[in-house]
Design an enzyme around this catalytic site. Structure first.
Site, PDB file in Angstrom:
ATOM      1  N   MET A  39       0.569  -1.046   0.270  1.00  0.00           N
ATOM      2  CA  MET A  39      -0.312   0.438  -0.049  1.00  0.00           C
ATOM      3  C   MET A  39       0.686   0.702   0.050  1.00  0.00           C
ATOM      4  O   MET A  39       1.459   1.339   0.829  1.00  0.00           O
ATOM      5  CB  MET A  39      -0.981  -0.017   1.136  1.00  0.00           C
ATOM      6  N   SER A 113       3.476  -6.564   2.593  1.00  0.00           N
ATOM      7  CA  SER A 113       2.090  -6.289   3.078  1.00  0.00           C
ATOM      8  C   SER A 113       1.591  -6.506   2.132  1.00  0.00           C
ATOM      9  O   SER A 113       1.391  -7.427   1.721  1.00  0.00           O
ATOM     10  CB  SER A 113       2.712  -4.663   2.906  1.00  0.00           C
ATOM     11  N   GLN A 114       0.347  -5.907   1.986  1.00  0.00           N
ATOM     12  CA  GLN A 114      -0.968  -6.253   1.061  1.00  0.00           C
ATOM     13  C   GLN A 114      -0.685  -7.232  -0.109  1.00  0.00           C
ATOM     14  O   GLN A 114      -1.140  -8.004  -0.732  1.00  0.00           O
ATOM     15  CB  GLN A 114      -1.828  -5.148   0.994  1.00  0.00           C
ATOM     16  N   ASP A 231       6.861  -4.487  14.166  1.00  0.00           N
ATOM     17  CA  ASP A 231       5.862  -3.434  13.174  1.00  0.00           C
ATOM     18  C   ASP A 231       4.838  -2.801  13.816  1.00  0.00           C
ATOM     19  O   ASP A 231       4.485  -2.665  14.982  1.00  0.00           O
ATOM     20  CB  ASP A 231       5.471  -4.740  13.149  1.00  0.00           C
ATOM     21  N   HIS A 287       8.242  -2.607   9.690  1.00  0.00           N
ATOM     22  CA  HIS A 287       7.251  -2.965   8.579  1.00  0.00           C
ATOM     23  C   HIS A 287       7.932  -3.178   7.502  1.00  0.00           C
ATOM     24  O   HIS A 287       8.270  -2.074   6.845  1.00  0.00           O
ATOM     25  CB  HIS A 287       5.751  -2.121   8.713  1.00  0.00           C
TER      26      HIS A 287
END
Length: 304
Positions: A39, A113-114, A231, A287
């Protein structure tokens, strides 16, 4: 020595040379890599995916690396990470991979991530070309219940996303048009999540039992999940290993092995775990922060 024997010796010599060349070609053959960003990022940001792509190409000479662009340019790619329906993105990527001749014999996938749960959807929905290894960096496989720190190149898009999620993640038009709502998992509203989530509830087999999802995911040689111990963006970070909040509250969490997804083996993860195909790695950083040593020691062996 007559000519007949000379021809025979030359023939044997050439055959041995060809065998050696062929053997070297097989030995040096590399498996292509497909990357899907997270993202607020884009395919070609030199500080993120561009750097990852270059690092892989340096470590594995002559490898083909495809960093996925969702849209026709970097701006569209970034915006689509917020605003283009996840299912549409997955469908577009499936077609893109199928039409790429460099991937016809298979590829390894790195999702950030996504992008990690999106590539898992690709593995489940589109078995051709075959995905060999799936490596998830901070993927939200059980969804999220918050974005404490929304990163990216557009703060306006982050603010817009937060407002819509606060308005109502399961309102139909929010579900349809906001990517993050499609993997928003509210443990207080589990029934509403299962019934109205357009993406995550489907790929996690929350309502319907799609046998092909399980069969296709189990074709993976390895499913590697990297969790980031510090994270501060993903809530809860346990989702990066398929854990999540227990139903009805947002404090206590369950692990993958304690989940219905695992116990009922809706995706074959229990079988894969017992077969040694699941790998749970941890990076001591925030993250998507990991060192080059971590990549070389923990990730590179799955790509060689």
């Amino acid at each position: 020595m007559d000519m007949k024997h000379i021809y025979l010796i030359v023939y044997i010599f050439l055959a041995c040379v060809l065998c050696t060349i062929s053997s070297n070609l097989v030995t040096n053959k590399t498996i292509p890599v497909v990357i899907w960003h997270g993202m607020g990022d884009s395919c070609c940001n030199p500080l993120s995916m561009g750097s990852i792509k270059k690092m892989i190409e340096t470590k594995i000479p002559n490898i083909y690396v495809l960093s996925l662009m969702i849209g026709s340019n970097i701006i569209e790619d970034t915006e689509n990470g917020f605003l283009l329906n996840s299912n549409t993105q997955v469908e577009q990527v499936c077609q893109k991979l199928l039409s790429d001749p460099n991937l016809k014999n298979g590829y390894n996938a790195l999702g950030f991530s996504q992008g990690a749960q999106f590539l898992r959807a690709v593995a489940q929905r589109c078995p051709f070309p075959p995905m060999k290894n799936l490596i998830s960096f901070g993927g939200q496989h059980q969804g999220v219940y918050g974005f404490p720190r929304c990163p990216g190149e557009s703060l306006k898009l982050c603010d817009y996303m937060r407002k819509l999620l606060n308005f109502g993640a399961y309102v139909s038009w929010v579900q349809e048009h906001l990517v993050q709502a499609q993997y928003w998992h509210d443990p207080i509203k589990e029934k509403e999540y299962r019934e109205k989530s357009l993406f995550l509830a489907d790929i996690n087999q929350e309502l319907n039992n799609n046998a092909s999802y399980k069969a296709n995911l189990m074709k993976l040689e390895n499913f590697v999940m990297v969790k980031f111990s510090q994270d501060t963006m993903v809530d809860p970070k346990d989702t990066e290993w398929f854990g999540f909040y227990k139903e009805g509250q947002a404090e206590d969490v369950y692990t993958l092995q304690e989940s219905k997804l695992y116990i009922e083996d809706r995706l074959g993860l229990q079988e894969m775990d017992k077969a040694g195909k699941l790998h749970f790695l941890i990076s001591d950083g925030n993250h998507l922060q990991f060192t080059q040593d971590f990549f070389n020691e923990e990730i590179l062996p799955f790509l060689m």
